[in-house]
Design a protein around this motif. Structure first.
Motif, PDB file in Angstrom:
ATOM      1  N   ASP A   1      12.568 -38.883 -47.257  1.00  0.00           N
ATOM      2  CA  ASP A   1      13.454 -37.944 -46.570  1.00  0.00           C
ATOM      3  C   ASP A   1      12.827 -36.586 -46.295  1.00  0.00           C
ATOM      4  O   ASP A   1      13.521 -35.653 -45.899  1.00  0.00           O
ATOM      5  N   THR A   2      11.519 -36.471 -46.526  1.00  0.00           N
ATOM      6  CA  THR A   2      10.825 -35.198 -46.276  1.00  0.00           C
ATOM      7  C   THR A   2       9.619 -35.453 -45.368  1.00  0.00           C
ATOM      8  O   THR A   2       8.470 -35.333 -45.800  1.00  0.00           O
ATOM      9  N   PRO A   3       9.868 -35.796 -44.100  1.00  0.00           N
ATOM     10  CA  PRO A   3       8.755 -36.116 -43.204  1.00  0.00           C
ATOM     11  C   PRO A   3       7.859 -34.929 -42.899  1.00  0.00           C
ATOM     12  O   PRO A   3       6.776 -35.094 -42.341  1.00  0.00           O
ATOM     13  N   GLN A   4       8.287 -33.738 -43.300  1.00  0.00           N
ATOM     14  CA  GLN A   4       7.479 -32.539 -43.068  1.00  0.00           C
ATOM     15  C   GLN A   4       6.403 -32.340 -44.126  1.00  0.00           C
ATOM     16  O   GLN A   4       5.609 -31.394 -44.027  1.00  0.00           O
ATOM     17  N   ILE A   5       6.334 -33.189 -45.137  1.00  0.00           N
ATOM     18  CA  ILE A   5       5.320 -32.994 -46.169  1.00  0.00           C
ATOM     19  C   ILE A   5       3.927 -33.047 -45.562  1.00  0.00           C
ATOM     20  O   ILE A   5       3.673 -33.773 -44.610  1.00  0.00           O
ATOM     21  N   ASP A   6       3.039 -32.256 -46.136  1.00  0.00           N
ATOM     22  CA  ASP A   6       1.648 -32.274 -45.722  1.00  0.00           C
ATOM     23  C   ASP A   6       0.772 -32.235 -46.964  1.00  0.00           C
ATOM     24  O   ASP A   6       1.269 -32.238 -48.092  1.00  0.00           O
ATOM     25  N   ALA A   7      -0.522 -32.232 -46.752  1.00  0.00           N
ATOM     26  CA  ALA A   7      -1.438 -32.266 -47.888  1.00  0.00           C
ATOM     27  C   ALA A   7      -1.235 -31.073 -48.807  1.00  0.00           C
ATOM     28  O   ALA A   7      -1.329 -31.193 -50.033  1.00  0.00           O
ATOM     29  N   ALA A   8      -0.927 -29.919 -48.232  1.00  0.00           N
ATOM     30  CA  ALA A   8      -0.780 -28.713 -49.049  1.00  0.00           C
ATOM     31  C   ALA A   8       0.389 -28.832 -50.023  1.00  0.00           C
ATOM     32  O   ALA A   8       0.324 -28.323 -51.150  1.00  0.00           O
ATOM     33  N   ALA A   9       1.464 -29.493 -49.613  1.00  0.00           N
ATOM     34  CA  ALA A   9       2.645 -29.598 -50.470  1.00  0.00           C
ATOM     35  C   ALA A   9       2.358 -30.387 -51.745  1.00  0.00           C
ATOM     36  O   ALA A   9       2.899 -30.084 -52.814  1.00  0.00           O
ATOM     37  N   LEU A  10       1.514 -31.406 -51.630  1.00  0.00           N
ATOM     38  CA  LEU A  10       1.244 -32.268 -52.770  1.00  0.00           C
ATOM     39  C   LEU A  10      -0.106 -32.012 -53.431  1.00  0.00           C
ATOM     40  O   LEU A  10      -0.398 -32.584 -54.485  1.00  0.00           O
ATOM     41  N   ALA A  11      -0.910 -31.176 -52.834  1.00  0.00           N
ATOM     42  CA  ALA A  11      -2.264 -30.945 -53.342  1.00  0.00           C
ATOM     43  C   ALA A  11      -2.318 -30.579 -54.824  1.00  0.00           C
ATOM     44  O   ALA A  11      -3.178 -31.085 -55.554  1.00  0.00           O
ATOM     45  N   PRO A  12      -1.414 -29.706 -55.324  1.00  0.00           N
ATOM     46  CA  PRO A  12      -1.517 -29.337 -56.747  1.00  0.00           C
ATOM     47  C   PRO A  12      -1.429 -30.533 -57.686  1.00  0.00           C
ATOM     48  O   PRO A  12      -2.042 -30.524 -58.762  1.00  0.00           O
ATOM     49  N   ALA A  13      -0.665 -31.567 -57.306  1.00  0.00           N
ATOM     50  CA  ALA A  13      -0.478 -32.731 -58.173  1.00  0.00           C
ATOM     51  C   ALA A  13      -1.523 -33.811 -57.957  1.00  0.00           C
ATOM     52  O   ALA A  13      -1.530 -34.811 -58.697  1.00  0.00           O
ATOM     53  N   LEU A  14      -2.400 -33.638 -56.980  1.00  0.00           N
ATOM     54  CA  LEU A  14      -3.339 -34.702 -56.632  1.00  0.00           C
ATOM     55  C   LEU A  14      -4.800 -34.313 -56.746  1.00  0.00           C
ATOM     56  O   LEU A  14      -5.676 -35.169 -56.600  1.00  0.00           O
TER      57      LEU A  14
END
Length: 219
Positions: free
Chosen positions: A108-121
């Motif tokens: 439900d968050t199609p706006q996610i990008d690499a920056a949003a998840l980068a800290p966890a990955l």
């Protein structure tokens, strides 16, 4: 991008999703959209999400799916059947199917990008950290990462409530986990959400699908 060129990382990356069928997905978009239109938006959202997942560093990428895969499923993403029960049980089951660091997001968050998840990955994501938590603007959460997946951390958390995120995060803290937060995002539940999310990612499939449904001459 070829399978061999996809970036590798320490974590499993999961997307929990429903097959985008009319009447089964995004029902809060109806009205103003018809069930068929809501399903088209859901499919576009899921496709955008999975496309982003393919660009992110992970050791395993999977969609935890209620229903059957369709043309929206790209190569390189495996399918894990979703278990039954309430959403808390289904989320718990998704984590229970994994070992090692695991990050779960929704469709439900199609706006996610690499920056949003980068800290966890990134490579040091789990140094001095046991859990990553992504709060949603509606009081829920759009992402949850666990260094050691434990289904019991999710079972019994009341879902789809204004305090879902607060209760889930408190559950992690009570278990003695060191929790770090991701950015706050808006997920798509209502038509107003859809407009704002499309504006945040104007070049994606979701924005294009919304434009076809709401643009001049659409209705």
């Amino acid at each position: 991008m070829s399978a061999g060129a996809r970036p590798t990382g320490a974590a499993t990356l999961l997307v929990i999703a429903k097959e985008p069928l009319p009447g089964r997905v995004k029902t809060r978009l109806t009205p103003p959209f018809s069930p068929v239109e809501a399903a088209r938006l859901a499919e576009a959202s899921l496709a955008d999400t999975l496309e982003t997942v393919l660009t992110l560093p992970a050791r395993r990428r999977a969609v935890v799916l209620a229903g059957a895969p369709g043309p929206w499923l790209p190569a390189g993403v495996e399918v894990i059947p979703q278990c039954g029960g309430g959403l808390d049980e289904r989320l718990a089951g998704a984590f229970g199917a994994c070992t090692g660091p695991t990050v779960l997001i929704g469709m439900d968050t199609p706006q996610i990008d690499a920056a949003a998840l980068a800290p966890a990955l990134h490579d040091a994501a789990w140094d001095d950290c046991d859990a990553w938590f992504g709060p949603a603007e509606d009081g829920g959460f759009w992402a949850l990462g666990l260094a050691a997946p434990d289904p019991g951390l999710l079972r019994g958390v009341p879902m789809s409530a204004p305090d879902t995120g607060a209760v889930q995060r408190a559950r992690l803290i009570a278990a003695g986990l060191r929790v770090r937060d991701l950015v706050r995002l808006r997920d798509v539940d209502t038509a107003a959400d859809a407009v704002d999310v499309a504006a945040a990612a104007p070049h994606g499939r979701f924005a294009a699908a919304l434009g076809r449904l709401t643009g001049p001459g659409a209705r």
